[in-house]
Design a protein around this motif. Structure first.
Motif, short mmCIF file in Angstrom:
data_model
loop_
_atom_site.label_atom_id
_atom_site.label_comp_id
_atom_site.label_asym_id
_atom_site.label_seq_id
_atom_site.Cartn_x
_atom_site.Cartn_y
_atom_site.Cartn_z
N ASP A 34 1.00 -1.21 0.19
CA ASP A 34 0.15 -0.04 -0.05
C ASP A 34 0.33 1.58 -0.02
O ASP A 34 0.38 2.22 0.64
N LYS A 36 1.70 4.81 -1.23
CA LYS A 36 0.86 5.65 -1.86
C LYS A 36 1.51 5.95 -3.06
O LYS A 36 2.95 6.94 -2.79
N TYR A 37 1.26 6.62 -4.62
CA TYR A 37 1.87 7.07 -5.64
C TYR A 37 1.44 7.97 -6.03
O TYR A 37 1.93 8.92 -7.31
N ASP A 40 -4.83 10.52 -5.46
CA ASP A 40 -6.42 9.47 -5.09
C ASP A 40 -5.75 8.40 -4.03
O ASP A 40 -4.82 8.14 -4.08
N ASP A 41 -6.51 8.20 -3.01
CA ASP A 41 -6.78 6.87 -1.76
C ASP A 41 -6.77 5.58 -2.82
O ASP A 41 -6.06 5.19 -2.50
N ARG A 42 -7.01 5.47 -3.81
CA ARG A 42 -6.69 4.06 -4.49
C ARG A 42 -5.61 4.33 -5.05
O ARG A 42 -5.38 3.00 -5.89
N HIS A 43 -4.68 4.85 -5.06
CA HIS A 43 -3.28 5.14 -6.09
C HIS A 43 -2.18 4.60 -4.99
O HIS A 43 -1.98 5.67 -4.27
N ARG A 44 -2.48 3.38 -5.03
CA ARG A 44 -1.51 1.81 -4.42
C ARG A 44 -1.27 1.72 -5.37
O ARG A 44 -1.00 0.77 -5.80
#
Length: 69
Positions: A34, A36-37, A40-44
């Motif tokens: 997980d 982060k990249y 957005d919170d889904r950018h993992r």
């Protein structure tokens, strides 16, 4: 192997890579989850890397991206 990623392709990939994996001696894997990249919170993403006792200068990279709606 074709354009479709299905059960037949998975079996072919396993058959192709399993002997190489067994010879490599790389059993231990460090998994970082997980990271982060993006905003957005889904950018993992998860990173799987071999645990070695020596410095590795170059490792192959495999990138898998799943689209979820």
């Amino acid at each position: 192997m074709g354009r479709n990623f299905d059960e037949d392709i998975i079996k072919k990939v396993i058959k192709l890579y399993l002997p190489l994996h067994k010879r490599s001696g790389q059993g231990a894997v460090k998994i970082t989850k997980d990271l982060k990249y993006g905003p957005d919170d889904r950018h993992r993403l998860d990173i799987h890397e071999p645990v070695t006792s020596f410095r590795v200068r170059c490792l192959p990279l495999f990138f898998f991206m799943e689209e979820r709606l």
